[in-house]
Every structure is written in structure tokens, then in C-alpha cells.
Write an enzyme that holds these catalytic residues in place. Structure first.
Site, PDB file in Angstrom:
ATOM      1  N   ARG A  98      45.827  -1.604 -50.009  1.00 25.35           N
ATOM      2  CA  ARG A  98      46.808  -2.275 -50.861  1.00 25.35           C
ATOM      3  C   ARG A  98      46.159  -2.573 -52.209  1.00 25.35           C
ATOM      4  O   ARG A  98      45.026  -3.037 -52.248  1.00 25.35           O
ATOM      5  CB  ARG A  98      47.234  -3.593 -50.213  1.00 25.35           C
ATOM      6  CG  ARG A  98      48.329  -3.430 -49.207  1.00 25.35           C
ATOM      7  CD  ARG A  98      48.571  -4.706 -48.421  1.00 25.35           C
ATOM      8  NE  ARG A  98      48.807  -5.898 -49.244  1.00 25.35           N
ATOM      9  CZ  ARG A  98      49.158  -7.079 -48.747  1.00 25.35           C
ATOM     10  NH1 ARG A  98      49.321  -7.229 -47.443  1.00 25.35           N
ATOM     11  NH2 ARG A  98      49.362  -8.121 -49.514  1.00 25.35           N
ATOM     12  N   ARG A 129      44.800 -14.429 -55.463  1.00 20.94           N
ATOM     13  CA  ARG A 129      45.719 -14.804 -54.374  1.00 20.94           C
ATOM     14  C   ARG A 129      45.200 -16.038 -53.636  1.00 20.94           C
ATOM     15  O   ARG A 129      45.975 -16.856 -53.163  1.00 20.94           O
ATOM     16  CB  ARG A 129      45.886 -13.626 -53.403  1.00 20.94           C
ATOM     17  CG  ARG A 129      46.710 -12.491 -54.015  1.00 20.94           C
ATOM     18  CD  ARG A 129      46.584 -11.207 -53.242  1.00 20.94           C
ATOM     19  NE  ARG A 129      47.145 -11.273 -51.910  1.00 20.94           N
ATOM     20  CZ  ARG A 129      46.807 -10.445 -50.914  1.00 20.94           C
ATOM     21  NH1 ARG A 129      45.916  -9.498 -51.128  1.00 20.94           N
ATOM     22  NH2 ARG A 129      47.371 -10.567 -49.754  1.00 20.94           N
ATOM     23  N   ARG A 148      40.686  -3.760 -45.419  1.00 23.68           N
ATOM     24  CA  ARG A 148      42.017  -3.595 -44.821  1.00 23.68           C
ATOM     25  C   ARG A 148      42.655  -2.273 -45.232  1.00 23.68           C
ATOM     26  O   ARG A 148      42.597  -1.865 -46.379  1.00 23.68           O
ATOM     27  CB  ARG A 148      42.900  -4.761 -45.262  1.00 23.68           C
ATOM     28  CG  ARG A 148      44.328  -4.653 -44.800  1.00 23.68           C
ATOM     29  CD  ARG A 148      44.980  -5.981 -44.654  1.00 23.68           C
ATOM     30  NE  ARG A 148      45.155  -6.681 -45.916  1.00 23.68           N
ATOM     31  CZ  ARG A 148      45.757  -7.860 -46.002  1.00 23.68           C
ATOM     32  NH1 ARG A 148      46.205  -8.451 -44.921  1.00 23.68           N
ATOM     33  NH2 ARG A 148      45.888  -8.452 -47.169  1.00 23.68           N
ATOM     34  N   LYS A 159      47.271 -12.623 -40.436  1.00 19.60           N
ATOM     35  CA  LYS A 159      48.661 -12.963 -40.090  1.00 19.60           C
ATOM     36  C   LYS A 159      49.454 -11.716 -39.705  1.00 19.60           C
ATOM     37  O   LYS A 159      50.174 -11.705 -38.714  1.00 19.60           O
ATOM     38  CB  LYS A 159      49.376 -13.650 -41.278  1.00 19.60           C
ATOM     39  CG  LYS A 159      48.789 -14.974 -41.701  1.00 19.60           C
ATOM     40  CD  LYS A 159      49.649 -15.691 -42.721  1.00 19.60           C
ATOM     41  CE  LYS A 159      49.808 -14.935 -44.046  1.00 19.60           C
ATOM     42  NZ  LYS A 159      48.548 -14.796 -44.818  1.00 19.60           N
ATOM     43  N   ARG A 206      55.824 -20.010 -48.519  1.00 25.68           N
ATOM     44  CA  ARG A 206      54.561 -20.013 -49.252  1.00 25.68           C
ATOM     45  C   ARG A 206      54.530 -21.105 -50.303  1.00 25.68           C
ATOM     46  O   ARG A 206      53.513 -21.257 -50.981  1.00 25.68           O
ATOM     47  CB  ARG A 206      54.382 -18.674 -49.949  1.00 25.68           C
ATOM     48  CG  ARG A 206      53.421 -17.711 -49.216  1.00 25.68           C
ATOM     49  CD  ARG A 206      53.170 -16.610 -50.160  1.00 25.68           C
ATOM     50  NE  ARG A 206      52.131 -15.680 -49.957  1.00 25.68           N
ATOM     51  CZ  ARG A 206      52.203 -14.559 -49.249  1.00 25.68           C
ATOM     52  NH1 ARG A 206      53.248 -14.295 -48.524  1.00 25.68           N
ATOM     53  NH2 ARG A 206      51.215 -13.699 -49.267  1.00 25.68           N
TER      54      ARG A 206
HETATM   55  P1  AMP Z   1      51.728 -10.498 -48.276  1.00 26.56           P
HETATM   56  O1  AMP Z   1      51.917  -9.131 -47.719  1.00 26.56           O
HETATM   57  O2  AMP Z   1      52.348 -11.566 -47.408  1.00 26.56           O
HETATM   58  O3  AMP Z   1      50.297 -10.803 -48.613  1.00 26.56           O
HETATM   59  O4  AMP Z   1      52.542 -10.541 -49.640  1.00 26.56           O
HETATM   60  C1  AMP Z   1      52.225  -9.700 -50.710  1.00 26.56           C
HETATM   61  C2  AMP Z   1      52.743 -10.281 -52.017  1.00 26.56           C
HETATM   62  O5  AMP Z   1      54.176 -10.375 -51.956  1.00 26.56           O
HETATM   63  C3  AMP Z   1      52.275 -11.687 -52.338  1.00 26.56           C
HETATM   64  O6  AMP Z   1      51.005 -11.723 -52.952  1.00 26.56           O
HETATM   65  C4  AMP Z   1      53.383 -12.163 -53.266  1.00 26.56           C
HETATM   66  O7  AMP Z   1      53.269 -11.595 -54.556  1.00 26.56           O
HETATM   67  C5  AMP Z   1      54.625 -11.557 -52.602  1.00 26.56           C
HETATM   68  N1  AMP Z   1      55.173 -12.488 -51.587  1.00 26.56           N
HETATM   69  C6  AMP Z   1      55.262 -12.259 -50.249  1.00 26.56           C
HETATM   70  N2  AMP Z   1      55.833 -13.291 -49.626  1.00 26.56           N
HETATM   71  C7  AMP Z   1      56.099 -14.215 -50.593  1.00 26.56           C
HETATM   72  C8  AMP Z   1      56.658 -15.531 -50.578  1.00 26.56           C
HETATM   73  N3  AMP Z   1      57.064 -16.122 -49.434  1.00 26.56           N
HETATM   74  N4  AMP Z   1      56.786 -16.171 -51.762  1.00 26.56           N
HETATM   75  C9  AMP Z   1      56.401 -15.607 -52.922  1.00 26.56           C
HETATM   76  N5  AMP Z   1      55.844 -14.384 -53.005  1.00 26.56           N
HETATM   77  C10 AMP Z   1      55.692 -13.683 -51.848  1.00 26.56           C
END
Ligand code: AMP
Length: 217
Positions: free
Chosen positions: A161, A172, A128, A17, A92
């Protein structure tokens, strides 16, 4: 209907994404709004929001809806989002999708689902690399840096990360299936869902995304 466009990218962690969002954002001329990036930015600045989100992020859980919604709606109220925006990592949960829906006032909206099988996810996340300076995403296999540990884009330091560690990615993925996958039905029922195979080369995925956007927004 307004001419504002809202493009939503859905898919499991590590589906691509973030990578595709950067390209689509340029291609469509829409700002890339990533809630994960916004949280990481808050965390690196040790803001109160960042500190509240930290534990959830590090364990692979979702940050509570109220924190996400406040941050997101604040971001999309900025002038650069006046013509629309591209959402990466949001919504999400169903309550997040409903809150977004309640805010939209006839924008042209599409939800693009990047489909990648669970069996590929842990391996993909393990490769990554993220730039500490500019946020550029590279990958040991798909876009290896010319010089080890150095961002091709800005020369900054690439790092992994913490939440891309296999155990956290597995968590996740569980969270994705429990809380985020129901959004597929949510957007399908509204006739807004487009499915794209995510297990192709980044160029092929991008071409499919563009094809699916034709006539949609
Ligand atoms: P991502 O970079 O999108 O994988 O987000 C990293 C982390 O940020 C996720 O595993 C969640 O802990 C938090 N996070 C990001 N976006 C959301 C969302 N829309 N709702 C809840 N937690 C989020």
C-alpha cells in the site's frame, strides 16, 4: 437490547486489525466492514467518493467525517448486516463514534483494542502486502507468500500500500494519537472496551480476541 451484534476493532495502523477482522468475521459469522477497503474499492473504480478521498488517504490523513459516515451507514444498511457487523477502521474520530452511537438501538456492542507499541508500527507496515485481486493481507515476516509477489489465496498480484511507506505511516500514527486514541476513553466510559495485546503471533491474538468476546456479544 436486540440480538444484533456490533464488534468494533480499534488500534493503530498496522496493529493487525485487517488480518484479525477477516478471521473474526468468519468465526462470528458477521460481515467484515472496513472503511479503508471501501475507500480503496472506490478509488480503484475512480468513483467521485474515491477521488475525493484520494488525497487524504495518500497523505495519511483522515477522510472528512461526512464522507465516511455516508459511506459507512449506506454499507451497514445492506441486508447482510441485519444480524450485526464487524467494524474495522471505523470509528476513527469522536464525532464518528457519536454518530454510530446515535444510530445503535440496543445492539450488543464491544470495542476490541489491539495494543501495539509505536516503535513496532513502522516496521510492521513496511512488511505488509495486499492482494490487488482479493484484498488478502500477507506479510513478509509473519505470513510470507509461498511465491514472491503472488497471493497465497487467489494467485493475484501482491503489492504494498502506498500509505504503508514509512513517512506516511509516521503521519498516520500522529493522526491516530490525535484523533483516534480518544476513542479508547470513549468506549471505556461506556464499559465496552476490551484490551488485547497485539504484539503476539496472529493465532495468539485471535485466541485472546475470542476470549474477550465471550459474554460480551
Ligand atoms: P485503513 O485501511 O483502515 O488503514 O484506511 C486507509 C485510509 O483510509 C486511512 O488512512 C484514511 O485516510 C482512510 N480512512 C479509512 N477509514 C477511515 C475513517 N473511519 N475515517 C477517516 N478516514 C478513514
Amino acid at each position: 437490547m436486540t440480538d444484533r451484534r456490533v464488534v468494533i476493532l480499534l488500534g493503530p495502523p498496522g496493529a493487525g486489525k485487517g488480518t484479525q477482522a477477516v478471521r473474526l468475521s468468519e468465526g462470528l459469522g458477521l460481515p467484515h466492514v472496513s472503511t479503508g477497503d471501501l475507500f480503496r474499492e472506490n478509488l480503484s473504480k475512480s468513483t467521485e467518493l474515491g477521488l475525493r478521498a484520494k488525497g487524504f488517504m495518500e497523505s495519511g490523513k483522515l477522510v472528512p467525517d461526512e464522507l465516511v459516515l455516508e459511506m459507512l451507514f449506506d454499507r451497514v444498511s445492506k441486508p447482510d448486516c441485519a444480524e450485526g457487523y464487524l467494524l474495522d477502521g471505523f470509528p476513527r474520530t469522536i464525532p464518528q463514534a457519536e454518530a454510530l452511537d446515535a444510530r445503535l438501538v440496543g445492539e450488543k456492542t464491544v470495542a476490541l483494542l489491539l495494543e501495539v507499541d509505536d516503535s513496532l508500527i513502522v516496521g510492521r507496515a513496511a512488511g505488509r502486502l495486499l492482494c490487488k485481486s482479493c484484498g488478502n493481507i500477507q506479510h513478509l515476516e509473519f505470513s510470507p507468500p509461498a511465491k514472491e509477489g503472488v497471493c497465497d489465496q487467489c494467485g493475484g498480484e501482491l503489492h504494498r500500500r502506498k500509505d504503508d511507506e514509512p513517512d506516511v505511516v509516521r503521519e498516520r500514527l500522529v493522526v491516530y494519537h490525535e484523533q483516534t486514541a480518544p476513542l479508547v476513553g470513549f468506549y471505556e466510559n461506556k464499559g465496552l472496551l476490551r484490551r488485547v495485546k497485539g504484539d503476539q503471533s496472529p493465532d495468539a491474538v485471535y485466541a485472546d480476541l475470542l476470549k474477550n468476546l465471550e459474554g460480551a456479544v
